[in-house]
Design a protein around this motif. Structure first.
Motif, mmCIF file in Angstrom:
data_model
loop_
_atom_site.group_PDB
_atom_site.id
_atom_site.type_symbol
_atom_site.label_atom_id
_atom_site.label_comp_id
_atom_site.label_asym_id
_atom_site.label_seq_id
_atom_site.Cartn_x
_atom_site.Cartn_y
_atom_site.Cartn_z
ATOM 1 N N PRO A 15 0.803 -1.223 0.000
ATOM 2 C CA PRO A 15 0.000 0.000 0.000
ATOM 3 C C PRO A 15 0.836 1.274 0.000
ATOM 4 N N SER A 16 1.920 1.318 0.787
ATOM 5 C CA SER A 16 2.655 2.591 0.868
ATOM 6 C C SER A 16 3.334 2.912 -0.453
ATOM 7 N N ALA A 17 3.848 1.885 -1.145
ATOM 8 C CA ALA A 17 4.477 2.110 -2.456
ATOM 9 C C ALA A 17 3.432 2.638 -3.441
ATOM 10 N N VAL A 36 9.533 -1.741 -8.072
ATOM 11 C CA VAL A 36 10.397 -2.925 -8.048
ATOM 12 C C VAL A 36 10.006 -3.785 -6.848
ATOM 13 N N GLU A 37 9.487 -4.973 -7.098
ATOM 14 C CA GLU A 37 8.875 -5.788 -6.045
ATOM 15 C C GLU A 37 9.464 -7.205 -6.073
ATOM 16 N N ARG A 38 9.748 -7.760 -4.887
ATOM 17 C CA ARG A 38 10.366 -9.093 -4.863
ATOM 18 C C ARG A 38 9.411 -10.197 -5.297
ATOM 19 N N LEU A 39 8.109 -9.985 -5.119
ATOM 20 C CA LEU A 39 7.131 -11.001 -5.523
ATOM 21 C C LEU A 39 6.634 -10.730 -6.947
ATOM 22 N N GLY A 44 1.569 -6.325 -1.376
ATOM 23 C CA GLY A 44 2.194 -6.543 -0.070
ATOM 24 C C GLY A 44 1.244 -7.177 0.931
ATOM 25 N N LEU A 45 1.184 -6.581 2.127
ATOM 26 C CA LEU A 45 0.365 -7.153 3.207
ATOM 27 C C LEU A 45 -1.142 -6.995 2.963
ATOM 28 N N LEU A 46 -1.495 -6.171 2.004
ATOM 29 C CA LEU A 46 -2.919 -6.069 1.680
ATOM 30 C C LEU A 46 -3.387 -7.401 1.088
ATOM 31 N N GLU A 80 14.208 -8.782 -6.308
ATOM 32 C CA GLU A 80 14.445 -8.444 -4.904
ATOM 33 C C GLU A 80 15.643 -7.512 -4.795
ATOM 34 N N VAL A 81 15.403 -6.329 -4.266
ATOM 35 C CA VAL A 81 16.517 -5.396 -4.060
ATOM 36 C C VAL A 81 17.326 -5.923 -2.873
ATOM 37 N N GLY A 82 18.642 -5.952 -3.026
ATOM 38 C CA GLY A 82 19.485 -6.496 -1.954
ATOM 39 C C GLY A 82 20.024 -7.860 -2.347
ATOM 40 N N GLY A 353 5.889 4.285 4.670
ATOM 41 C CA GLY A 353 5.163 3.078 5.114
ATOM 42 C C GLY A 353 5.825 2.442 6.327
ATOM 43 N N TRP A 354 5.638 1.147 6.463
ATOM 44 C CA TRP A 354 6.118 0.437 7.655
ATOM 45 C C TRP A 354 7.628 0.473 7.801
ATOM 46 N N ILE A 355 8.361 0.536 6.684
ATOM 47 C CA ILE A 355 9.825 0.554 6.819
ATOM 48 C C ILE A 355 10.285 1.923 7.330
ATOM 49 N N GLY A 361 -0.589 1.629 12.706
ATOM 50 C CA GLY A 361 -1.637 2.275 11.914
ATOM 51 C C GLY A 361 -2.334 1.322 10.972
ATOM 52 N N VAL A 362 -3.343 1.839 10.312
ATOM 53 C CA VAL A 362 -4.117 1.043 9.360
ATOM 54 C C VAL A 362 -3.599 1.306 7.946
ATOM 55 N N VAL A 363 -4.143 0.585 6.980
ATOM 56 C CA VAL A 363 -3.666 0.739 5.596
ATOM 57 C C VAL A 363 -3.679 2.216 5.189
ATOM 58 N N GLY A 364 -4.779 2.921 5.531
ATOM 59 C CA GLY A 364 -4.924 4.326 5.142
ATOM 60 C C GLY A 364 -3.843 5.235 5.720
ATOM 61 N N SER A 365 -3.246 4.839 6.867
ATOM 62 C CA SER A 365 -2.193 5.686 7.464
ATOM 63 C C SER A 365 -1.016 5.840 6.497
ATOM 64 N N ASN A 366 -0.856 4.847 5.629
ATOM 65 C CA ASN A 366 0.271 4.893 4.695
ATOM 66 C C ASN A 366 0.074 5.944 3.597
ATOM 67 N N LYS A 367 -1.185 6.343 3.406
ATOM 68 C CA LYS A 367 -1.458 7.334 2.354
ATOM 69 C C LYS A 367 -0.900 8.699 2.764
HETATM 70 C C1 LIG Z 1 -1.312 -9.877 9.594
HETATM 71 C C2 LIG Z 1 -1.669 -8.435 9.280
HETATM 72 C C3 LIG Z 1 -2.999 -8.053 9.142
HETATM 73 C C4 LIG Z 1 -3.320 -6.718 8.878
HETATM 74 N N1 LIG Z 1 -4.636 -6.385 8.774
HETATM 75 C C5 LIG Z 1 -4.966 -5.092 8.559
HETATM 76 C C6 LIG Z 1 -6.346 -4.719 8.473
HETATM 77 O O1 LIG Z 1 -7.256 -5.546 8.591
HETATM 78 N N2 LIG Z 1 -6.631 -3.404 8.276
HETATM 79 C C7 LIG Z 1 -5.641 -2.461 8.126
HETATM 80 O O2 LIG Z 1 -5.952 -1.281 7.935
HETATM 81 N N3 LIG Z 1 -4.328 -2.796 8.194
HETATM 82 C C8 LIG Z 1 -3.978 -4.076 8.406
HETATM 83 N N4 LIG Z 1 -2.649 -4.415 8.481
HETATM 84 C C9 LIG Z 1 -1.625 -3.360 8.292
HETATM 85 C C10 LIG Z 1 -1.314 -3.101 6.785
HETATM 86 O O3 LIG Z 1 -1.164 -4.322 6.133
HETATM 87 C C11 LIG Z 1 -0.063 -2.227 6.672
HETATM 88 O O4 LIG Z 1 -0.387 -0.928 7.178
HETATM 89 C C12 LIG Z 1 0.444 -2.038 5.236
HETATM 90 O O5 LIG Z 1 0.433 -3.226 4.502
HETATM 91 C C13 LIG Z 1 1.873 -1.480 5.252
HETATM 92 O O6 LIG Z 1 2.206 -1.193 3.928
HETATM 93 P P1 LIG Z 1 3.716 -1.159 3.390
HETATM 94 O O7 LIG Z 1 3.568 -0.891 1.929
HETATM 95 O O8 LIG Z 1 4.530 -0.234 4.191
HETATM 96 O O9 LIG Z 1 4.308 -2.623 3.617
HETATM 97 P P2 LIG Z 1 3.908 -4.010 2.969
HETATM 98 O O10 LIG Z 1 2.440 -4.118 2.800
HETATM 99 O O11 LIG Z 1 4.576 -5.041 3.784
HETATM 100 O O12 LIG Z 1 4.562 -3.995 1.519
HETATM 101 C C14 LIG Z 1 5.958 -4.127 1.339
HETATM 102 C C15 LIG Z 1 6.242 -4.750 -0.025
HETATM 103 O O13 LIG Z 1 7.659 -4.719 -0.253
HETATM 104 C C16 LIG Z 1 8.082 -5.957 -0.816
HETATM 105 N N5 LIG Z 1 9.502 -6.145 -0.491
HETATM 106 C C17 LIG Z 1 10.046 -6.477 0.701
HETATM 107 N N6 LIG Z 1 11.381 -6.521 0.626
HETATM 108 C C18 LIG Z 1 11.702 -6.202 -0.662
HETATM 109 C C19 LIG Z 1 12.935 -6.085 -1.358
HETATM 110 N N7 LIG Z 1 14.124 -6.276 -0.738
HETATM 111 N N8 LIG Z 1 12.909 -5.773 -2.682
HETATM 112 C C20 LIG Z 1 11.710 -5.557 -3.328
HETATM 113 N N9 LIG Z 1 10.521 -5.669 -2.692
HETATM 114 C C21 LIG Z 1 10.509 -5.969 -1.377
HETATM 115 C C22 LIG Z 1 7.164 -6.977 -0.152
HETATM 116 O O14 LIG Z 1 7.089 -8.190 -0.905
HETATM 117 C C23 LIG Z 1 5.839 -6.217 -0.117
HETATM 118 O O15 LIG Z 1 5.088 -6.437 -1.302
HETATM 119 C C24 LIG Z 1 -2.293 -5.744 8.741
HETATM 120 C C25 LIG Z 1 -0.958 -6.133 8.885
HETATM 121 C C26 LIG Z 1 -0.645 -7.459 9.158
HETATM 122 C C27 LIG Z 1 0.797 -7.845 9.324
#
Ligand SMILES: Cc1cc2nc3c(=O)[nH]c(=O)nc-3n(C[C@H](O)[C@H](O)[C@H](O)COP(=O)(O)OP(=O)(O)OC[C@H]3O[C@@H](n4cnc5c(N)ncnc54)[C@H](O)[C@@H]3O)c2cc1C
Length: 447
Positions: A15-17, A36-39, A44-46, A80-82, A353-355, A361-367
């Motif tokens: 979501p944050s990307a 650029v995504e490893r999968l 991601g976590l969505l 995968e970066v890294g 985002g989370w990194i 926070g929730v998914v929307g916090s990343n916006k």
């Molecule tokens: C089990 C669980 C349930 C959740 N449920 C909810 C919910 O119900 N409601 C809600 O609002 N929030 C929920 N969340 C929180 C929400 O998922 C996060 O806020 C959000 O996904 C964070 O977004 P992000 O993009 O920072 O990270 P991520 O979603 O983790 O995305 C990171 C992406 O980076 C990729 N990546 C990692 N390393 C590399 C690399 N070296 N090179 C390239 N790509 C890479 C990963 O594959 C992934 O696709 C939940 C979280 C978890 C863990």
């Protein structure tokens, strides 16, 4: 401001990307964006975290789909970066790099024998029930035998795990989970799930909506222990959400006997600190130090076939990028500019985002987070000459012999999953088979 020669890479496709890409597109820079995504697939976590029995939440992905389809955005899945390439490689090809690779590592719950076979971190458990291609296949067998499960944690991820283990086969029938995951979860019909929270019922971090949902489980009786609430005055809880949760949890405690017609039970205990998993002749027990609000303590033992620990996530370091080991995040200044050990901004590097913020926070916090980072990136453009002296990205990938999955691959996977899911009234059935997920589109078409 129009910068058609500006090239931006975003690491990750969660979501944050995607919110960051959306903010760049909305700014009208005309920049070219490489995700650029490893999968081989985005979100991601969505896709691989948010519970598959929560279709409304997961449908947020549909809104972000427009970003992936935008002609100025190119998806480079399976890189995968890294490992496949370095941070320095990326920086040599792009004017700016936004790191949005999430926090995928689990935190330890800190008890003895946490590495036991039956003990699974929530990061792994969620991957498994969401059909992540790297999920540990040994979880199938553990879940198929799990009559007594314990979940350790006091947040929504712990509630997700507890709820999913407590759902009936009928309730799971229309979830997005892969068929074999649903089969494993439904294998045992009677199950007790005990959620153990370290702190008190007035300190739990559940959201009220998720807590209320427990009352709607069709074949599961939910209860708490009145002793965990003794002496806590609801009127003195300052945080309103915590107060609401406390009242809800307390109401569960006065239900008394568990209804006999439910085949599953969920018991929420507070002030419970796991101490060790021990092996016995017949299986495993979890030793727990149980304390009540009045200060008395006792050791209890729970027979367990499965323990899920849900005590938090942390990010992983990438070589060539600053990392704050203590917090498990990429250090940034106020607006998401990556900072080095001296606290100075690393030119052209941003994190969101989370990194950047850690797992909160929730998914929307990343916006909002992504919007702030993109604003800083635009501010920094200033007198820079975008595109100057950069290496050609795709040429570099070809030179390295790297192949990638583009957006058309994801769209084919998406179509197959939706077709499969609609046959049973689900939004989709997640493809968890690596052989299928990693097939090239041409071959996938023939599946
Ligand atoms: C089990 C669980 C349930 C959740 N449920 C909810 C919910 O119900 N409601 C809600 O609002 N929030 C929920 N969340 C929180 C929400 O998922 C996060 O806020 C959000 O996904 C964070 O977004 P992000 O993009 O920072 O990270 P991520 O979603 O983790 O995305 C990171 C992406 O980076 C990729 N990546 C990692 N390393 C590399 C690399 N070296 N090179 C390239 N790509 C890479 C990963 O594959 C992934 O696709 C939940 C979280 C978890 C863990």
């Amino acid at each position: 401001m129009h910068h058609p020669s500006l090239r931006i890479a975003i690491v990750g496709a969660g979501p944050s990307a995607l919110y960051a890409a959306e903010a760049i597109l909305k700014a009208g820079l005309g920049a070219k964006i490489a995700i650029v995504e490893r999968l081989p697939v985005p979100f991601g976590l969505l896709r691989y975290g948010v519970a598959p029995d929560h279709p409304n939440m997961r449908a947020l992905g549909d809104k972000l789909e427009d970003v992936i389809r935008d002609p100025d955005v190119a998806f480079f899945g399976g890189i995968e970066v890294g490992s496949a390439l370095s941070v320095a490689d990326l920086r040599s090809c792009f004017d700016a790099v936004i790191f949005a690779y999430g926090a995928s590592l689990h935190r330890s719950a800190g008890f003895e024998n946490e590495g036991a076979r039956i003990c699974i971190p929530s990061s792994e458990f969620a991957r498994w029930y969401c059909g992540h291609p790297d999920a540990d296949p040994s979880i199938f067998d553990i879940v198929r035998r799990a009559r007594d499960a314990v979940v350790v944690g006091a947040g929504n991820v712990a509630l997700d795990a507890s709820r999913i283990l407590s759902r009936s086969a009928d309730e799971l029938a229309t979830s997005e989970m892969p068929d074999r995951v649903r089969e494993a979860l439904g294998h045992v019909r009677t199950r007790q799930v005990t959620l153990l929270a370290r702190r008190g019922p007035h300190q739990a971090r559940f959201t009220t909506k998720e807590l209320r949902e427990l009352g709607e489980l069709s074949d599961c009786a939910v209860m708490t222990d009145a002793g965990d609430f003794a002496g806590i005055d609801a009127a003195r809880i300052e945080d309103r959400a915590a107060q609401r949760n406390f009242e809800l949890l307390k109401a569960l405690s006065v239900q008394g006997e568990l209804p006999a017609n439910r085949r599953k039970k969920m018991i929420l205990r507070f002030g419970a600190r796991p101490v060790a998993i021990a092996e016995t002749a017949g299986g495993h027990i979890l030793r727990v130090r149980q304390s009540d609000p009045m200060g008395s303590e006792a050791m209890t033992e729970h027979p367990v076939d499965l323990v899920v620990t849900a005590v938090g996530y942390r990010g992983a370091a990438l070589e060539g990028l600053p990392f704050a080991t203590d917090r498990g995040v990429v250090p940034t200044g106020e607006a998401g500019r990556v900072t080095d050990e001296q606290g100075l901004a690393v030119p052209g590097c941003y994190a969101t985002g989370w990194i950047r913020r850690g797992p909160s926070g929730v998914v929307g916090s990343n916006k909002a987070c992504a919007g702030q980072v993109v604003a800083a990136l635009i501010e920094d453009l200033g007198a820079a000459r975008p595109g100057a002296a950069l290496r050609d990205w795709e040429e570099m990938l070809h030179e390295r012999g790297l192949r990638w999955f583009d957006a058309s691959h994801w769209h084919r996977v998406d179509q197959l999953e939706r077709e499969d899911g609609s046959a049973r009234g689900a939004v989709r059935t997640i493809i968890d088979d690596r052989q299928v997920l990693y097939r090239r589109p041409r071959i996938l078409n023939e599946a």
